[in-house]
Design an enzyme around this catalytic site. Structure first.
Site, PDB file in Angstrom:
ATOM      1  N   GLU A  33       0.766  -1.185  -0.294  1.00 42.39           N
ATOM      2  CA  GLU A  33       0.038  -0.055  -0.001  1.00 42.39           C
ATOM      3  C   GLU A  33       0.860   1.194   0.098  1.00 42.39           C
ATOM      4  OE1 GLU A  33      -2.253   0.609   3.697  1.00 42.39           O
ATOM      5  OE2 GLU A  33      -3.867   1.851   2.567  1.00 42.39           O
ATOM      6  N   LYS A 103      -9.953   1.965  -2.349  1.00 39.65           N
ATOM      7  CA  LYS A 103      -9.947   1.459  -1.161  1.00 39.65           C
ATOM      8  C   LYS A 103     -11.501   1.741  -0.555  1.00 39.65           C
ATOM      9  CE  LYS A 103      -7.435   1.256   3.475  1.00 39.65           C
ATOM     10  NZ  LYS A 103      -6.243   1.983   4.087  1.00 39.65           N
ATOM     11  N   CYS A 144      -5.567  -2.961   2.552  1.00 45.11           N
ATOM     12  CA  CYS A 144      -5.360  -3.019   3.881  1.00 45.11           C
ATOM     13  C   CYS A 144      -6.689  -2.974   4.943  1.00 45.11           C
ATOM     14  CB  CYS A 144      -4.467  -1.706   4.270  1.00 45.11           C
ATOM     15  SG  CYS A 144      -3.549  -1.973   5.810  1.00 45.11           S
TER      16      CYS A 144
HETATM   17  N1  LIG Z   1      -3.541   1.309   6.153  1.00 47.49           N
HETATM   18  C1  LIG Z   1      -4.262   0.827   6.910  1.00 47.49           C
HETATM   19  O1  LIG Z   1      -5.568   0.631   6.414  1.00 47.49           O
HETATM   20  C2  LIG Z   1      -4.174   0.382   8.145  1.00 47.49           C
HETATM   21  C3  LIG Z   1      -4.967  -0.677   8.811  1.00 47.49           C
HETATM   22  C4  LIG Z   1      -4.359  -1.131  10.198  1.00 47.49           C
HETATM   23  O2  LIG Z   1      -3.336  -0.905  10.384  1.00 47.49           O
HETATM   24  C5  LIG Z   1      -5.322  -1.869  10.897  1.00 47.49           C
HETATM   25  O3  LIG Z   1      -4.951  -2.211  12.339  1.00 47.49           O
HETATM   26  O4  LIG Z   1      -6.700  -2.341  10.630  1.00 47.49           O
END
Ligand SMILES: NC(=O)CCC(=O)C(=O)O
Length: 258
Positions: A33, A103, A144
């Protein structure tokens, strides 16, 4: 992948890693990412680009073509009209853009004494699923925080995907307890392979990434796992893997019991 503040260096470093991955026999390459930018809302406008006309898109397209690989270009901050998105692009071995995922679930978190992050300060959310094919293998894409939402993975499964891919940037608060747990859960929930690629740890960054990129099989077994530092993991997934575990038989037995 190590990610720094110099955008051009990030891009050229990513291109070198794609080439290294090809030399190690990869056919699908995945970057993390926000690989062209530090992960932080204050950086996103400056590092953002239009897709597919921006310099990062052009570089990814060329890298996919030069190396004859499918390439999931992690994600980058995308500028589209007056809005910004956290967007992943997928390129085929001819350099064509075959999929784009914005996202869906923005990372808004505030852990007392821990990590505070609010993607929604700057970013807009995507509103759709993103599926593409690599030969017979159907792939579903998330970014993510998307991986926390089992409903999304389950919708992908209903579309018949074999592999879920999540470019990511988990952190030092949530990573140790949740990263592996969530990846293995999504694999077992849906009986699919899961690949998640997180940027390497940089202790001097504003946001310290957890690393630990991982490939998990449909039985929840970790096939490959990086540590904190940059690494190149190469794994093979095949449909035969499903049969290693006699899954159809087990499910038939469970159904009978139920
Ligand atoms: N970049 C993100 O979306 C981080 C997500 C993350 O760390 C989580 O705990 O969920």
């Amino acid at each position: 992948m190590r990610i720094g503040r110099n955008k051009l260096e990030n891009i050229s470093h990513a291109l070198k890693l794609v080439c290294d991955a090809k030399q190690k026999g990869s056919y699908l390459v995945v970057l993390p990412e926000c690989f062209n930018s530090p992960y932080g809302t204050k950086y996103f406008p400056e590092y953002s680009e239009k897709i597919p006309d921006g310099e990062t898109s052009l570089a990814l397209s060329k890298a996919a073509k030069d190396n004859s690989v499918y390439l999931i270009g992690g994600s980058i901050p995308e500028k589209s009209g007056s809005k910004y998105y956290n967007t992943s692009t997928v390129w085929d071995p001819q350099g064509n853009l075959i999929c784009k995922h914005q996202k869906v679930h923005l990372f808004d978190i505030n852990i007392a004494g821990g990590v505070k992050f609010q993607e929604s300060e700057i970013l807009s959310p995507g509103d759709r699923l993103s599926v593409f094919n690599i030969g017979p293998c159907k792939v579903g894409l998330g970014i993510c925080y998307d991986l926390r939402f089992h409903e999304m993975a389950s919708l992908y499964r209903k579309q018949g995907i074999d592999l879920l891919v999540y470019p990511g940037a988990f952190n030092m608060n949530t990573g140790p307890l949740h990263w592996e747990l969530l990846l293995r859960s999504r694999a077992v929930d849906n009986q699919v392979f899961v690949a998640a690629v997180c940027g390497a740890q940089d202790k001097n960054a504003d946001y310290v990434a957890w690393g630990h990129s991982m490939l998990v099989d449909p039985w929840g077994k970790i096939m490959l796992q990086a540590e904190f530092q940059e690494d190149l993991l190469v794994g093979e997934i095949s449909e035969n893997k499903f049969y290693d575990y006699n899954l159809p038989l087990i499910f038939y037995d469970l159904c009978c019991v139920a």
